[in-house]
Design a protein around this motif. Structure first.
Motif, PDB file in Angstrom:
ATOM      1  N   GLN A 130      78.697 -32.385  13.878  1.00  0.00           N
ATOM      2  CA  GLN A 130      79.813 -31.491  13.580  1.00  0.00           C
ATOM      3  C   GLN A 130      79.581 -30.099  14.150  1.00  0.00           C
ATOM      4  N   VAL A 131      78.340 -29.615  13.981  1.00  0.00           N
ATOM      5  CA  VAL A 131      78.039 -28.255  14.464  1.00  0.00           C
ATOM      6  C   VAL A 131      78.150 -28.182  15.979  1.00  0.00           C
ATOM      7  N   HIS A 132      77.635 -29.192  16.689  1.00  0.00           N
ATOM      8  CA  HIS A 132      77.673 -29.181  18.157  1.00  0.00           C
ATOM      9  C   HIS A 132      79.081 -29.429  18.685  1.00  0.00           C
ATOM     10  N   ALA A 133      79.883 -30.183  17.962  1.00  0.00           N
ATOM     11  CA  ALA A 133      81.231 -30.525  18.439  1.00  0.00           C
ATOM     12  C   ALA A 133      82.228 -29.399  18.210  1.00  0.00           C
TER      13      ALA A 133
ATOM     14  N   SER B 117      84.252 -21.285  14.905  1.00  0.00           N
ATOM     15  CA  SER B 117      85.564 -21.798  14.527  1.00  0.00           C
ATOM     16  C   SER B 117      85.532 -22.639  13.278  1.00  0.00           C
ATOM     17  N   VAL B 118      84.416 -23.265  13.013  1.00  0.00           N
ATOM     18  CA  VAL B 118      84.317 -24.125  11.847  1.00  0.00           C
ATOM     19  C   VAL B 118      83.109 -23.698  11.027  1.00  0.00           C
ATOM     20  N   THR B 119      83.362 -23.512   9.811  1.00  0.00           N
ATOM     21  CA  THR B 119      82.271 -23.173   8.891  1.00  0.00           C
ATOM     22  C   THR B 119      82.148 -24.293   7.878  1.00  0.00           C
ATOM     23  N   PRO B 120      80.969 -24.782   7.666  1.00  0.00           N
ATOM     24  CA  PRO B 120      80.828 -25.841   6.657  1.00  0.00           C
ATOM     25  C   PRO B 120      81.411 -25.406   5.333  1.00  0.00           C
ATOM     26  N   LYS B 121      82.148 -26.327   4.690  1.00  0.00           N
ATOM     27  CA  LYS B 121      82.851 -26.014   3.463  1.00  0.00           C
ATOM     28  C   LYS B 121      81.879 -25.526   2.409  1.00  0.00           C
TER      29      LYS B 121
ATOM     30  N   ASN C  37      72.468 -23.076  12.395  1.00  0.00           N
ATOM     31  CA  ASN C  37      72.211 -22.797  13.813  1.00  0.00           C
ATOM     32  C   ASN C  37      71.779 -24.043  14.576  1.00  0.00           C
ATOM     33  N   GLY C  38      72.295 -25.190  14.158  1.00  0.00           N
ATOM     34  CA  GLY C  38      72.025 -26.409  14.902  1.00  0.00           C
ATOM     35  C   GLY C  38      70.649 -26.980  14.715  1.00  0.00           C
ATOM     36  N   THR C  39      69.888 -26.471  13.774  1.00  0.00           N
ATOM     37  CA  THR C  39      68.537 -27.010  13.557  1.00  0.00           C
ATOM     38  C   THR C  39      68.573 -28.064  12.470  1.00  0.00           C
TER      39      THR C  39
END
Length: 303
Positions: A197-200, A205-209, A234-236
């Motif tokens: 989800q983070v990479h896509a 634009s998208v913040t985890p709920k 940060n994708g980790t």
């Protein structure tokens, strides 16, 4: 059913106390022992007797005497000892003795087949008992009968039940292991889904709920606790899930897993359980007492 002896052995020769609290001694000459293929059978012991008698005749011609031994028969087995030093040469447990026969014409020779405790081979022991062959055979039969009864009274009836319980306990352990593996797979899939989800999504634009919920607004399933999962930033990738060894020893429902080797009042450790299983199998096979003819030719004269 094999434990029930033939009609010629309706009455025993000794009191139960004599065999359970003490032992019955007999003196005999020991012709030796030899391996046989089967645990029972008249032909099996007849061939063994002929073989050992032939070997004894050869040794006798060379000047060697047939060794004398003392037999001590009790519910704990048949001991073969040196009559002078009392050193135990062989100790044959009753549940391992499957066949016992005496010569109904000679009255001296008797033999029994016993499964060796180390090699698990069937050995046939042959003796010259100086006209007491039938009495010794009967005494072994009575000791076997008493030992079998004592085994049942001490809990042998429950051996089969305990074996079934042990099988169920093993299956429970297998299911718990499988359950833990599935938990780890679910956690890995959730982690991969967050990373995807983070990479896509475009940056910002998208913040985890919620860092504590997955895409279905549910707290991620964790083998530790619902609060132990760390959100992806940060994708980790979050820290690895602790291994099974560091977890609290509890199953999916919060109960401690059942350990088949933690012995309560009615359980036995594995080594004793295997011994009980072995005794049950031995007694189940039974002891066959038989009067037969061993002297078939002039070679079978007195040793």
């Amino acid at each position: 059913k094999n434990r029930v002896l033939s009609s010629k052995y309706k009455t025993w020769m000794h009191t139960p106390e004599a065999l359970s609290k003490h032992y019955i001694p007999y003196n005999a000459k020991f012709l030796g022992s030899t391996e046989v293929e089967q645990p029972k059978g008249t032909e099996v012991v007849r061939d063994a007797v002929r073989k050992l008698k032939f070997a004894r005749h050869i040794k006798k011609s060379e000047g060697q005497k047939t060794p004398k031994v003392e037999l001590q028969i009790s519910i704990y087995g048949v001991k073969i000892l040196d009559p002078k030093t009392k050193e135990v040469q062989h100790n044959c447990q009753l549940h391992r003795i499957s066949f016992c026969a005496d010569d109904k014409t000679d009255k001296r020779i008797f033999t029994f087949i016993c499964k060796d405790s180390e090699s698990n081979k069937h050995l046939c022991y042959v003796f010259d008992s100086e006209k007491c062959a039938e009495e010794i055979t009967l005494t072994i039969g009575q000791a076997f009968d008493l030992a079998y009864r004592k085994f049942l009274e001490s809990g042998g009836k429950d051996v089969e039940t305990r074996k079934q319980i042990a099988g169920l306990q093993k299956r429970i352990q297998e299911l718990e292991t499988e359950n833990a593996e599935l938990k780890n797979k679910v956690q890995d899939l959730e982690n991969q889904l967050r990373i995807t989800q983070v990479h896509a999504s475009p940056a910002g634009s998208v913040t985890p709920k919620s860092p504590s919920t997955d895409i279905f607004d549910m707290v991620p399933f964790s083998p530790i606790s619902p609060q132990s999962s760390t959100p992806t930033r940060n994708g980790t990738q979050p820290p690895p899930v602790p291994s099974r060894s560091t977890e609290i020893k509890r199953d999916l429902f919060g109960a401690e897993p059942f350990d088949p080797f933690s012995c309560g009042a009615g359980d036995f450790p594995p080594d004793i359980q295997s011994k009980l299983d072995e005794m049950q199998e031995g007694f189940k096979m039974g002891l066959t007492l038989e009067g037969t003819v061993f002297c078939l030719d002039p070679l079978d004269s007195r040793c």
